[in-house]
Design a protein around this motif. Sequence first.
Motif, PDB file in Angstrom:
ATOM      1  N   ASN A 199      12.261  19.229  35.736  1.00 20.57           N
ATOM      2  CA  ASN A 199      13.124  18.649  36.247  1.00 20.57           C
ATOM      3  C   ASN A 199      14.171  19.546  36.644  1.00 20.57           C
ATOM      4  O   ASN A 199      15.392  19.614  36.293  1.00 20.57           O
ATOM      5  N   GLY A 200      13.865  21.028  36.726  1.00 20.47           N
ATOM      6  CA  GLY A 200      14.823  21.947  37.003  1.00 20.47           C
ATOM      7  C   GLY A 200      15.599  22.499  35.977  1.00 20.47           C
ATOM      8  O   GLY A 200      16.433  23.352  35.916  1.00 20.47           O
ATOM      9  N   GLY A 201      15.073  22.045  34.757  1.00 20.48           N
ATOM     10  CA  GLY A 201      15.733  22.761  33.321  1.00 20.48           C
ATOM     11  C   GLY A 201      15.281  23.891  33.067  1.00 20.48           C
ATOM     12  O   GLY A 201      14.190  24.418  33.719  1.00 20.48           O
ATOM     13  N   GLY A 202      15.817  24.630  31.979  1.00 19.48           N
ATOM     14  CA  GLY A 202      15.171  25.745  31.487  1.00 19.48           C
ATOM     15  C   GLY A 202      13.946  25.529  30.737  1.00 19.48           C
ATOM     16  O   GLY A 202      13.421  24.540  30.461  1.00 19.48           O
ATOM     17  N   GLY A 203      13.321  26.585  30.131  1.00 14.93           N
ATOM     18  CA  GLY A 203      11.827  26.457  29.238  1.00 14.93           C
ATOM     19  C   GLY A 203      10.965  27.738  29.696  1.00 14.93           C
ATOM     20  O   GLY A 203      11.573  28.778  29.708  1.00 14.93           O
ATOM     21  N   THR A 204       9.980  27.726  29.516  1.00  9.46           N
ATOM     22  CA  THR A 204       9.192  29.149  29.488  1.00  9.46           C
ATOM     23  C   THR A 204       7.857  28.920  30.412  1.00  9.46           C
ATOM     24  O   THR A 204       7.380  27.777  30.013  1.00  9.46           O
ATOM     25  N   TYR A 205       7.605  29.795  31.055  1.00  9.99           N
ATOM     26  CA  TYR A 205       6.513  29.729  31.878  1.00  9.99           C
ATOM     27  C   TYR A 205       5.277  30.110  31.073  1.00  9.99           C
ATOM     28  O   TYR A 205       5.212  30.534  29.981  1.00  9.99           O
ATOM     29  N   PRO A 206       3.951  29.904  31.461  1.00 12.06           N
ATOM     30  CA  PRO A 206       2.771  30.406  31.179  1.00 12.06           C
ATOM     31  C   PRO A 206       2.668  31.525  30.496  1.00 12.06           C
ATOM     32  O   PRO A 206       2.028  31.790  29.498  1.00 12.06           O
ATOM     33  N   ASN A 207       3.258  32.676  31.189  1.00  9.09           N
ATOM     34  CA  ASN A 207       3.003  34.072  30.565  1.00  9.09           C
ATOM     35  C   ASN A 207       4.282  34.220  29.620  1.00  9.09           C
ATOM     36  O   ASN A 207       4.399  35.397  29.431  1.00  9.09           O
ATOM     37  N   LEU A 208       4.782  33.145  29.171  1.00  7.36           N
ATOM     38  CA  LEU A 208       6.028  33.456  28.217  1.00  7.36           C
ATOM     39  C   LEU A 208       7.367  33.877  28.899  1.00  7.36           C
ATOM     40  O   LEU A 208       8.401  34.212  28.299  1.00  7.36           O
ATOM     41  N   PHE A 209       7.266  34.311  30.102  1.00  7.34           N
ATOM     42  CA  PHE A 209       8.462  34.624  30.826  1.00  7.34           C
ATOM     43  C   PHE A 209       9.573  33.366  30.795  1.00  7.34           C
ATOM     44  O   PHE A 209       9.144  32.221  30.923  1.00  7.34           O
TER      45      PHE A 209
END
Length: 891
Positions: free
Chosen positions: A705-715
Amino acid sequence: MFLHTSPSLFKKLTFGAAALLAGALGFTNTSTLGSLGIPATFAAAKDDVQSRSDKRLEEQIAAFHNNTLLYDAPAHIWTEALPVGNGRLGAMVFGGTDTERIQLNEATVWGGSPYSNNSPDALAALPKIRELMFAGKHRAAHTLAANTVATERGRTRLFAQGMPYQTVGDLFIEFPKGRKIKNYWRRLDLQQAIVKSAYATENDGLLGSVTIAAFKNDVIFHTIQADRNETINFTAFLKTPHKKQNITIENGDTLVLRATAGDHEGVEGKVKFTVLVKIKHQGGTLTTKDGKITLSGARRATFTISIATNYKNYRDISDDDYAKAKTLLENALKKNEHLLIQEHLNNYKKQFSRASLNLGPSTDKISKTTAERVENFHKTNDPALVALFFNFGRYLLISSSQPGGQPATLQGIWNEHLAPPWDSKHTININTEMNYWPAEVANMPKSAEPLIAMLKDLSVAGAETAKTMYGVRGWVAHHNTDLWRITGPVDSGSYAIWPSGGAWLTRHLWEHYLFSGDKDFLREIYPVMKGAAQFYSDFLCEEPASKKLVIAPSTSPENQANGVAITYGVTMDNQIVFETFSNVSAAAEVLGIDKEFADKLRAQRARLSPMKIGKHGQLQEWFFDWDNPKDHHRHVSHLYGLFPSWQISPIRTPELFAAARNSLNYRGDASTGWSMAWKVCLWARFLDGNRAAKLISEQLRPPLNGGGGTYPNLFDACPPFIIDGNFGCTAGIAEMLVQSHDGAVHLLPALPDAWKAQGRVRGLRTRGGFVINELAWKNGEITALEIESTLGGNLRLRLPKSAINGKTLPHHKGLCVPVRANKRNPNPLFALPPIPAAEIADAAKPKLTLPTLPETEEFDAVIPKGSAFNFELVAKDDLGTNAVNLSPSMP
């Protein structure tokens, strides 16, 4: 194409098949294979452990688990691809089976050309802006400043707002369509800085690849190997989105791209760059057509990629990009592939192996991909993913910031766009600083050298800005800069008018000294630090009502109150000025110079507006009590004094500590990725490991929902990707394990319950020149501790009572005798100035809950230079009563 993607695929690639692939790639035995991390999946290794119970193999698997990003399918989007970099060159490797895409970057491919963005109207408008502010006419002052200092002129800006860091383009390798693929895997080995992929074809042949950005030879190297029933067949070509481009082929085997980076906001693009891709092959035939090279029937193919620009420095772009690229390529081609990889490993591992983290095994995660682990982390027990995230952050900084190069941008060195988010510039109101928070503590001091070099440039460019815009000495930089070292305001007034970015950056210079004790470095860099203090010394003005010295005009970065952003005396400015004056006066004393100037700084420091506690029990963000407890803004700038600075302490300033904690609670946990990383650091400084771990859990999940987090490649996902969240979280994890800003080396200050079962960290550095060679714990109790002194001097250890459980430190063979610490730390690298008493609103007092501190014990031990000592914990108390009651008098 068919991909076998079930979790059990990791058991399909056995050691035998892995060894075969290793031989196919030119590595003939499993030990070499293991050292390079090319063959086996860790599921097969797990099966072997279960049958043999080989402890050494268990350790290898743990290292693999903490240092490997693993996937069962090619990347389909950029944030699934895997990064390699050597500080100057970067690449994102997709691991494709139909089409391999290797997206390319070079650190000096930026839009535009040398330019300046100083406003000629600021100096004349400055007295009126201050007059309006001090008369309480904040909106009028905001409007005037926005149209003169920030040069908005309504919607038409007078100057460019910063140049973009731009992609070079892509190398595409197209394979025959329609092949059936099985047993696919790809991985990034952090210990080797190598991306590998492999798969089997319908003929039971094997194809594998290896990609590196060579640290030693400064090229990108990609090799493909076929074995058994397969041959290599592809068409390779280069593409770039740059308008000014020319693609040719040289000598029938080298792709050549020559291009010019783009214009931007009225500044002509003048960065020229050359890409050379040399293709060597064993067996098969090369043909060329229409700027593409086709290889048919080969057993092996290698791509050596060289990239160079005409950039010499931020004022000179007269180099010959083609000649530079050609020389780099020819030098690399003089070496065989094995030597090129081995030299890369030797260079890289010297940096990466300086620190490591292991938080214990993650049960039932052996067969999971990294993407699955991120997806499930918030609902599982996977401490090894935290260790992987920490190690990945170290990998990214080493790979994107090397001596002689450029500092890491908002995206490190990896960007696929001509117009990336926020131009992928150097945003210096938090993001660039955050990039380098782990550099000292996580044992990567050489990675900070590009930042130090940029500061030298900014001190020159910023001196012109200080004189032109404000009529003062010294130098200044606002909230953004770029390859061309601009130091004037960028973007709208609400963002732009913040003259503290340069001074914030100088704290990294002082920190580098505190960690290294290098007086030669301090002497070299002192003029840069002094220039930042000179600007403030001249620019400060007296607030009429309080008679305190304040910065006016300024902002609290990117936030506003009552519809106004541009104001004066904001808390973050006061903290940065206080710290800058403290650091520069201390540096002058260390060097035995500039006594008169240092005395002036101390006198002005005493007149600064102190930190204030407002009616909600909060640390005020503003000079006035304007804070809204419902404000959940991503910036927590007023908490600068807690982290990264040392001005708010549970021991020395308990009221400020309590107020800062209230402020962070009001601000909330959910935020952008980089903001959550900052909050990890802040909760670590609050000595609240469980809250810090909660923030890590919030960060280590897919962005929602547009919040922060981590992509599959850990970026890190801001979103979109910006890299400071990776670096900030790495620093935060280190802060949870070791702190040294508050007068002592505090071990396990914020160890969360989830990590107490077992863990081991090696290589973290502290102020005073100490290195934690080993810190291990089990069930929350310290089981091993070795500390080395690179400088010699007093080590003050602060240990949680829960971590020593009634035990104490014995004499160490008569060489290092720990004694009870009961007075100020005599080591000057831990010295701190007193903090002025806070101004506390009457309404705040019932809302301040002073901290209940975990019980600790403190010991002093003088360690000779170059010595390392194992500190044992024993039940017998040879030193008498060692309990220490912490008090504000203790630094």
